[in-house]
Design a protein around this motif. Structure first.
Motif, short mmCIF file in Angstrom:
data_model
loop_
_atom_site.label_atom_id
_atom_site.label_comp_id
_atom_site.label_asym_id
_atom_site.label_seq_id
_atom_site.Cartn_x
_atom_site.Cartn_y
_atom_site.Cartn_z
N MET A 1 3.65 -0.58 -7.53
CA MET A 1 4.02 0.77 -7.90
C MET A 1 2.86 1.71 -7.65
SD MET A 1 5.26 2.22 -11.60
CE MET A 1 3.59 2.52 -12.17
N PHE A 2 3.20 2.94 -7.24
CA PHE A 2 2.19 3.96 -6.98
C PHE A 2 2.46 5.15 -7.90
CE2 PHE A 2 3.17 1.50 -3.21
CZ PHE A 2 1.93 1.09 -2.77
N THR A 3 1.56 6.13 -7.86
CA THR A 3 1.73 7.31 -8.70
C THR A 3 1.81 8.60 -7.89
OG1 THR A 3 -0.62 7.75 -9.06
CG2 THR A 3 0.45 6.16 -10.53
N GLY A 4 1.61 8.52 -6.58
CA GLY A 4 1.66 9.72 -5.76
C GLY A 4 0.39 10.53 -5.80
N ILE A 5 -0.70 9.94 -6.28
CA ILE A 5 -2.00 10.61 -6.27
C ILE A 5 -2.80 10.04 -5.10
CG2 ILE A 5 -4.10 11.13 -7.56
CD1 ILE A 5 -1.54 12.31 -8.75
N VAL A 6 -2.84 10.78 -4.00
CA VAL A 6 -3.46 10.30 -2.77
C VAL A 6 -4.96 10.07 -2.98
CG1 VAL A 6 -4.01 10.93 -0.38
CG2 VAL A 6 -1.75 11.43 -1.32
N GLU A 7 -5.43 8.90 -2.53
CA GLU A 7 -6.84 8.57 -2.71
C GLU A 7 -7.72 9.07 -1.57
OE1 GLU A 7 -7.80 4.73 -4.86
OE2 GLU A 7 -5.96 4.18 -3.80
N GLU A 8 -7.17 9.08 -0.38
CA GLU A 8 -7.96 9.58 0.75
C GLU A 8 -7.06 9.90 1.93
OE1 GLU A 8 -10.63 6.88 2.79
OE2 GLU A 8 -9.49 5.16 2.05
N LEU A 9 -7.60 10.71 2.82
CA LEU A 9 -6.93 11.07 4.06
C LEU A 9 -7.47 10.14 5.13
CD1 LEU A 9 -4.91 13.19 5.10
CD2 LEU A 9 -6.84 14.67 5.63
N GLY A 10 -6.61 9.18 5.55
CA GLY A 10 -7.03 8.20 6.54
C GLY A 10 -6.63 8.59 7.94
N GLU A 11 -6.81 7.65 8.87
CA GLU A 11 -6.52 7.93 10.28
C GLU A 11 -5.97 6.69 10.97
OE1 GLU A 11 -8.90 9.42 14.33
OE2 GLU A 11 -9.95 9.16 12.43
N VAL A 12 -4.97 6.89 11.84
CA VAL A 12 -4.45 5.81 12.66
C VAL A 12 -5.41 5.59 13.82
CG1 VAL A 12 -2.53 5.04 14.12
CG2 VAL A 12 -2.07 6.40 12.05
N THR A 13 -5.89 4.36 13.99
CA THR A 13 -6.84 4.07 15.07
C THR A 13 -6.22 3.27 16.21
OG1 THR A 13 -7.62 2.07 13.93
CG2 THR A 13 -8.79 4.14 13.49
N ALA A 14 -5.04 2.65 15.97
CA ALA A 14 -4.37 1.91 17.04
C ALA A 14 -2.92 1.68 16.64
CB ALA A 14 -5.05 0.57 17.31
N VAL A 15 -2.04 1.65 17.64
CA VAL A 15 -0.63 1.35 17.43
C VAL A 15 -0.20 0.37 18.52
CG1 VAL A 15 1.72 2.24 17.30
CG2 VAL A 15 -0.18 3.66 16.51
N GLU A 16 0.35 -0.78 18.09
CA GLU A 16 0.81 -1.81 19.03
C GLU A 16 2.32 -1.97 18.91
OE1 GLU A 16 0.20 -6.60 19.94
OE2 GLU A 16 -0.90 -5.62 18.30
N ASN A 17 3.01 -1.82 20.03
CA ASN A 17 4.46 -1.97 20.05
C ASN A 17 4.81 -3.46 20.09
OD1 ASN A 17 7.20 -1.99 20.56
ND2 ASN A 17 7.15 -0.34 22.05
#
Length: 207
Positions: A1-17
Protein backbone atom coordinates in the motif's frame (compact mmCIF):
# COMPACT_ATOMS: atom_id res chain seq x y z
CA UNK A 1 0.00 0.00 0.00
CA UNK A 2 1.12 3.54 -0.77
CA UNK A 3 0.00 6.96 0.43
CA UNK A 4 0.49 9.10 -2.67
CA UNK A 5 3.33 11.11 -1.12
CA UNK A 6 6.00 11.07 -3.85
CA UNK A 7 9.50 10.46 -2.49
CA UNK A 8 11.48 11.57 -5.51
CA UNK A 9 11.38 12.48 -9.16
CA UNK A 10 13.14 9.64 -10.96
CA UNK A 11 14.13 9.01 -14.56
CA UNK A 12 13.72 6.22 -17.12
CA UNK A 13 17.20 5.17 -18.27
CA UNK A 14 16.29 2.25 -20.57
CA UNK A 15 13.26 0.54 -22.09
CA UNK A 16 13.41 -3.00 -23.52
CA UNK A 17 10.56 -4.34 -25.66
CA UNK A 18 9.76 -7.92 -24.64
CA UNK A 19 6.92 -8.46 -27.12
CA UNK A 20 3.92 -8.71 -24.81
CA UNK A 21 5.68 -6.74 -22.08
CA UNK A 22 8.39 -4.14 -21.52
CA UNK A 23 11.31 -3.98 -19.12
CA UNK A 24 12.04 -0.56 -17.67
CA UNK A 25 15.24 0.55 -16.01
CA UNK A 26 14.72 3.52 -13.73
CA UNK A 27 17.00 5.73 -11.67
CA UNK A 28 15.97 6.74 -8.15
CA UNK A 29 18.61 7.04 -5.42
CA UNK A 30 16.05 7.39 -2.63
CA UNK A 31 13.72 4.49 -3.46
CA UNK A 32 16.60 2.13 -4.32
CA UNK A 33 18.25 2.61 -0.93
CA UNK A 34 17.96 -0.84 0.61
CA UNK A 35 15.83 -2.16 -2.27
CA UNK A 36 15.94 -5.85 -3.15
CA UNK A 37 14.44 -8.27 -5.65
CA UNK A 38 10.68 -8.57 -5.19
CA UNK A 39 10.15 -5.21 -3.51
CA UNK A 40 7.37 -2.93 -4.73
CA UNK A 41 7.90 0.62 -6.00
CA UNK A 42 5.16 2.86 -7.40
CA UNK A 43 6.10 4.44 -10.73
CA UNK A 44 3.71 7.24 -11.69
CA UNK A 45 1.17 5.57 -9.46
CA UNK A 46 1.64 2.05 -10.85
CA UNK A 47 2.83 -0.59 -8.40
CA UNK A 48 5.79 -2.40 -10.00
CA UNK A 49 8.03 -5.20 -8.72
CA UNK A 50 11.79 -4.79 -8.56
CA UNK A 51 13.45 -7.42 -10.79
CA UNK A 52 17.05 -6.23 -10.46
CA UNK A 53 18.75 -3.52 -8.42
CA UNK A 54 22.19 -2.06 -9.01
CA UNK A 55 23.46 1.20 -7.59
CA UNK A 56 20.76 3.84 -7.81
CA UNK A 57 18.83 2.04 -10.57
CA UNK A 58 16.28 -0.77 -10.66
CA UNK A 59 14.49 -2.71 -13.38
CA UNK A 60 10.83 -3.70 -13.49
CA UNK A 61 8.80 -5.74 -15.97
CA UNK A 62 5.52 -4.21 -17.13
CA UNK A 63 2.97 -6.57 -18.72
CA UNK A 64 0.71 -5.63 -21.63
CA UNK A 65 -2.35 -5.17 -19.38
CA UNK A 66 -0.53 -2.49 -17.39
CA UNK A 67 0.85 -0.82 -20.52
CA UNK A 68 -2.66 -0.68 -22.01
CA UNK A 69 -4.40 0.62 -18.89
CA UNK A 70 -1.81 3.18 -17.84
CA UNK A 71 0.42 5.83 -19.36
CA UNK A 72 3.61 3.80 -18.79
CA UNK A 73 3.58 2.72 -22.44
CA UNK A 74 4.24 6.34 -23.42
CA UNK A 75 7.44 6.55 -21.37
CA UNK A 76 10.81 6.61 -23.06
CA UNK A 77 14.44 7.09 -22.11
CA UNK A 78 14.75 10.39 -20.27
CA UNK A 79 11.13 10.51 -19.10
CA UNK A 80 10.73 11.77 -15.54
CA UNK A 81 8.60 9.66 -13.18
CA UNK A 82 7.17 9.91 -9.68
CA UNK A 83 8.58 7.25 -7.35
CA UNK A 84 7.31 6.02 -3.98
CA UNK A 85 8.08 3.02 -1.81
CA UNK A 86 5.25 1.24 0.07
CA UNK A 87 4.32 2.79 3.38
CA UNK A 88 5.75 1.09 6.45
CA UNK A 89 3.44 -0.41 9.06
CA UNK A 90 2.96 2.17 11.80
CA UNK A 91 4.03 5.09 9.63
CA UNK A 92 1.94 8.25 9.27
CA UNK A 93 -0.60 8.15 6.44
CA UNK A 94 0.36 11.46 4.85
CA UNK A 95 -1.90 11.20 1.82
CA UNK A 96 -4.67 8.61 1.49
CA UNK A 97 -4.91 4.86 0.86
CA UNK A 98 -3.35 4.22 -2.57
CA UNK A 99 -3.08 0.71 -3.99
CA UNK A 100 -0.97 1.42 -7.05
CA UNK A 101 -3.72 -0.10 -9.24
CA UNK A 102 -4.51 2.41 -11.99
CA UNK A 103 -8.21 2.72 -12.86
CA UNK A 104 -7.64 4.59 -16.11
CA UNK A 105 -5.86 7.50 -17.74
CA UNK A 106 -6.88 11.10 -18.14
CA UNK A 107 -5.20 14.01 -19.85
CA UNK A 108 -4.20 17.48 -18.75
CA UNK A 109 -6.75 19.85 -20.27
CA UNK A 110 -5.76 23.22 -18.88
CA UNK A 111 -3.34 24.93 -16.50
CA UNK A 112 -4.21 28.20 -14.74
CA UNK A 113 -1.35 29.88 -12.93
CA UNK A 114 -1.71 31.99 -9.82
CA UNK A 115 0.88 33.76 -7.72
CA UNK A 116 1.30 30.95 -5.19
CA UNK A 117 -0.41 27.90 -6.71
CA UNK A 118 -1.70 26.45 -9.96
CA UNK A 119 -5.07 24.99 -10.92
CA UNK A 120 -4.85 21.98 -13.26
CA UNK A 121 -7.90 20.62 -15.11
CA UNK A 122 -7.78 16.91 -15.98
CA UNK A 123 -10.14 14.80 -18.07
CA UNK A 124 -11.92 11.75 -16.65
CA UNK A 125 -12.46 8.57 -18.69
CA UNK A 126 -15.93 7.03 -18.91
CA UNK A 127 -17.03 5.31 -15.74
CA UNK A 128 -14.78 7.09 -13.24
CA UNK A 129 -16.66 10.35 -12.67
CA UNK A 130 -19.03 8.73 -10.15
CA UNK A 131 -16.08 8.05 -7.83
CA UNK A 132 -14.77 11.64 -7.89
CA UNK A 133 -16.30 14.19 -5.52
CA UNK A 134 -15.48 17.74 -4.52
CA UNK A 135 -12.90 17.78 -1.68
CA UNK A 136 -12.43 14.03 -2.06
CA UNK A 137 -9.11 12.28 -2.72
CA UNK A 138 -7.73 11.14 -6.07
CA UNK A 139 -4.33 9.87 -7.18
CA UNK A 140 -2.81 11.51 -10.26
CA UNK A 141 0.45 9.93 -11.50
CA UNK A 142 0.90 8.53 -8.00
CA UNK A 143 0.29 11.87 -6.24
CA UNK A 144 -2.38 12.08 -3.56
CA UNK A 145 -4.44 15.18 -4.34
CA UNK A 146 -7.64 16.84 -3.20
CA UNK A 147 -10.33 17.44 -5.81
CA UNK A 148 -11.29 21.12 -6.09
CA UNK A 149 -14.15 20.80 -8.59
CA UNK A 150 -15.71 17.62 -10.01
CA UNK A 151 -17.49 17.66 -13.37
CA UNK A 152 -19.12 14.93 -15.48
CA UNK A 153 -15.96 14.35 -17.52
CA UNK A 154 -13.22 16.28 -15.74
CA UNK A 155 -11.95 17.50 -12.37
CA UNK A 156 -9.55 20.14 -11.11
CA UNK A 157 -6.79 20.09 -8.50
CA UNK A 158 -4.84 22.91 -6.90
CA UNK A 159 -1.08 22.41 -6.78
CA UNK A 160 1.29 24.07 -4.32
CA UNK A 161 4.85 25.04 -5.35
CA UNK A 162 6.32 21.94 -3.65
CA UNK A 163 4.16 19.60 -5.75
CA UNK A 164 5.02 21.52 -8.92
CA UNK A 165 8.74 21.38 -8.17
CA UNK A 166 9.07 17.79 -6.96
CA UNK A 167 6.65 15.81 -9.15
CA UNK A 168 5.83 15.26 -12.81
CA UNK A 169 2.79 17.55 -12.55
CA UNK A 170 5.17 20.48 -12.71
CA UNK A 171 6.19 19.27 -16.17
CA UNK A 172 2.90 18.08 -17.69
CA UNK A 173 1.39 20.17 -20.47
CA UNK A 174 -2.13 20.16 -22.00
CA UNK A 175 -2.59 16.90 -23.86
CA UNK A 176 -0.17 14.90 -21.72
CA UNK A 177 -1.60 11.68 -20.23
CA UNK A 178 -1.78 10.98 -16.49
CA UNK A 179 -2.58 7.85 -14.50
CA UNK A 180 -5.67 8.01 -12.30
CA UNK A 181 -6.60 5.92 -9.28
CA UNK A 182 -9.86 6.79 -7.56
CA UNK A 183 -10.51 6.37 -3.85
CA UNK A 184 -10.83 2.64 -3.14
CA UNK A 185 -13.38 3.37 -0.39
CA UNK A 186 -15.83 4.76 -3.00
CA UNK A 187 -15.60 1.56 -5.05
CA UNK A 188 -16.21 -0.66 -2.03
CA UNK A 189 -19.22 1.42 -0.98
CA UNK A 190 -20.67 1.17 -4.49
CA UNK A 191 -20.21 -2.61 -4.53
CA UNK A 192 -21.76 -3.02 -1.08
CA UNK A 193 -24.77 -0.86 -1.92
CA UNK A 194 -25.25 -2.68 -5.21
CA UNK A 195 -25.14 -6.07 -3.51
CA UNK A 196 -27.55 -4.91 -0.83
CA UNK A 197 -29.99 -3.52 -3.39
CA UNK A 198 -29.88 -6.75 -5.36
CA UNK A 199 -30.63 -8.83 -2.26
CA UNK A 200 -33.29 -6.69 -0.60
CA UNK A 201 -34.36 -4.06 -3.08
CA UNK A 202 -33.47 -1.36 -0.54
CA UNK A 203 -30.01 0.23 -0.88
CA UNK A 204 -28.11 0.28 2.39
CA UNK A 205 -30.60 -1.82 4.35
CA UNK A 206 -27.89 -4.15 5.62
CA UNK A 207 -25.38 -1.45 6.50
Amino acid sequence: MFTGIVEELGEVTAVENLGDASRFRLRGPVVTDGAKHGDSIAVNGVCLTVVEHEGDEFTADVMAETLNRSSLGALGVGSRVNLERPTAVGARLGGHIVQGHVDGTGAVLERRRSENWEIVKISLPDGLARYVVEKGSITVDGISLTVVDAGPDHFTVSLIPTTLALTTLGLKQPGDPVNLEVDIVAKYVERLLGSTQGATGTPGAAL
